[in-house]
Design an enzyme around this catalytic site. Structure first.
Site, PDB file in Angstrom:
ATOM      1  N   CYS A  18     -56.565 -26.485-116.738  1.00  0.00           N
ATOM      2  CA  CYS A  18     -55.850 -25.950-115.572  1.00  0.00           C
ATOM      3  C   CYS A  18     -56.829 -25.442-114.509  1.00  0.00           C
ATOM      4  O   CYS A  18     -57.637 -24.538-114.771  1.00  0.00           O
ATOM      5  CB  CYS A  18     -54.912 -24.829-116.016  1.00  0.00           C
ATOM      6  SG  CYS A  18     -54.221 -23.857-114.674  1.00  0.00           S
TER       7      CYS A  18
ATOM      8  N   CYS B 199     -56.393 -21.769-113.627  1.00  0.00           N
ATOM      9  CA  CYS B 199     -56.945 -20.924-114.692  1.00  0.00           C
ATOM     10  C   CYS B 199     -58.450 -20.764-114.534  1.00  0.00           C
ATOM     11  O   CYS B 199     -59.004 -19.673-114.737  1.00  0.00           O
ATOM     12  CB  CYS B 199     -56.626 -21.522-116.061  1.00  0.00           C
ATOM     13  SG  CYS B 199     -54.861 -21.733-116.401  1.00  0.00           S
TER      14      CYS B 199
END
Length: 431
Positions: A60, A63
């Site tokens: 991600c 993230c």
């Protein structure tokens, strides 16, 4: 024999001390982000009063950008009088934890206070994240004893929570509400202040409860009655600004409010004409506190706006009443807002709604699907599609060879014959 018993007792004590030291070392408050998994998650949650957990996925991009911000915030939060720990979990790997805490997008942040989780919707830059999280470890009600203390409290509170200050009030009046709404607002009482403060915050008598929304530059004054019901109504109504912009973050907070939403759909939130319209909507909101007023721009969030049947050809602004879920109402002959006498048009729209001159509609269409996808994450959709495809492939491969070969040969039985319509063999696909 006694010597043996004594040796066993000493051994048990040493073993207990050793295990305790391991646990303390494992979860030391050293300003570093903890890496948790299935084996130690529950222990970590029970070891700290306050812990912010980042449920992330290694692939991600959001993230990856969040990670250094958490690293920077961790030592500051660990140094608070009531320390807060930051931890992270690879929710893509530890799916049991992801399922338990209903993680359907990445990153998802949750604050665990004494083991109880709550969603985190605040800022994600280190400095602002720290200021936001101070709220959760602060006293329920701050006691202010000077003008400077009032100013310092408001500055420290920041801009992400509404602020309630009781002037000339005892803390016991708001203490229960402060506990109940601790996750949503700052509470304080000012016991000593000057006339300058009264002028600055625009109240002319005490006791008075002042509500501030620094981000939106809004202020409301409550002079009573200070019965629990009236007091809580004031607090609840002022948790949101008079007219709230809708985006992916504020949308999540709406689920906690039971009021119907007066949603105004505009072309561009930042347009000068829209700014003038928002002023009129705020005035209407002040007189209709049983409704929650909001607005969203087609330019800012097209996917969301299109779920209400809006496209590029639709004349905007347009108003609807939304239940916050799948249903919304248009008011007959009062949907669009022209450029002239907009205040009167807003009033006519609200009167039409209260008189029941409405048409119920459902949010639907491809754009609504894309809107849902944006909230739960496209990866989950891809996984579902992939699993379905694999199951279909397995089902096809698992068919007997003679059945697969028959499927490619023309049948000698006439299609109108009863056998071809009435007989269904196990293993055949039935539409």
């Amino acid at each position: 024999m006694k010597a043996m018993r004594l040796a066993l007792v000493l051994s048990a004590i040493l073993l207990l001390s050793f295990l305790t030291s391991i646990s303390a070392t494992q979860f030391a408050i050293d300003g570093k982000v903890l890496e948790l998994d299935d084996s130690n998650f529950d222990s970590a949650i029970s070891s700290f009063d306050y812990i912010l957990v980042d449920f992330y996925a290694p692939w991600c991009g959001h993230c990856k950008r969040l990670s250094p911000e958490l690293d920077a915030a961790a030592p500051v939060l660990a140094g608070l009088k009531k320390p807060m720990v930051i931890a992270k979990v690879n929710a893509d790997k530890y799916t049991r934890l992801a399922s338990k805490y209903e993680i359907d997008g990445f990153p998802t942040l949750k604050i665990f206070m004494h083991g109880v989780p709550t969603d985190y919707y605040g800022p994600r830059k280190a400095e602002l994240l720290v200021r936001f999280l101070r709220k959760f470890v602060a006293p329920d009600v701050a006691i202010l004893d000077s003008d400077s203390a009032v100013g310092d409290f408001i500055e420290e509170a920041g801009t992400y929570f509404p602020i309630y200050i009781g002037f000339g009030m005892n803390e016991s009046v708001v203490s229960d509400l402060a506990v109940k709404y601790k996750k949503k607002a700052w509470f304080s009482v000012a016991k000593d202040f000057s006339d300058n403060i009264m002028e600055l915050y625009d109240f002319d008598k005490v006791p008075a409860l002042v509500s501030l929304h620094p981000t939106y530059n809004e202020r409301s004054i409550f002079y009573g009655p200070f019965d629990e019901k009236f007091l809580e109504d004031f607090v609840k109504q002022n948790l949101f600004p008079l007219c709230m912009p809708i985006n992916s973050e504020t949308l999540k907070s709406l689920k906690e409010d039971e009021r119907k939403i007066v949603l105004t759909l505009v072309e561009d939130e930042n347009d000068e004409k829209t700014m003038d319209l928002i002023k009129l909507l705020k005035a209407a909101a002040s007189a209709n506190r049983d409704l929650l007023f909001s607005y969203v721009g087609f330019k800012q969030w097209q996917d969301f706006v299109e779920t209400f049947g809006i496209d590029k050809k639709t004349k905007l602004p347009r108003m609807v009443i939304w239940d916050g879920n799948e249903e919304y109402f248009s008011v007959v002959d009062s949907e669009s807002i022209g450029e002239e006498n907009q205040g009167s048009q807003i009033t006519r729209f609200l009167e039409g709604f209260r008189e029941g001159r409405t048409e119920s509609k459902k949010i639907s269409g491809p754009s609504f699907i894309s809107f849902i996808n944006s909230l739960i994450g496209m990866r989950l959709i891809f996984i579902i599609v992939f699993v379905v495809a694999v199951l279909m492939l397995i089902q096809t491969i698992g068919k007997p060879d003679d059945e697969r070969s028959e499927a490619g040969q023309p049948s000698n039985v006439p299609s109108s014959g009863p056998e071809s319509r009435g007989v269904h063999r196990s293993g055949d696909k039935e539409d």
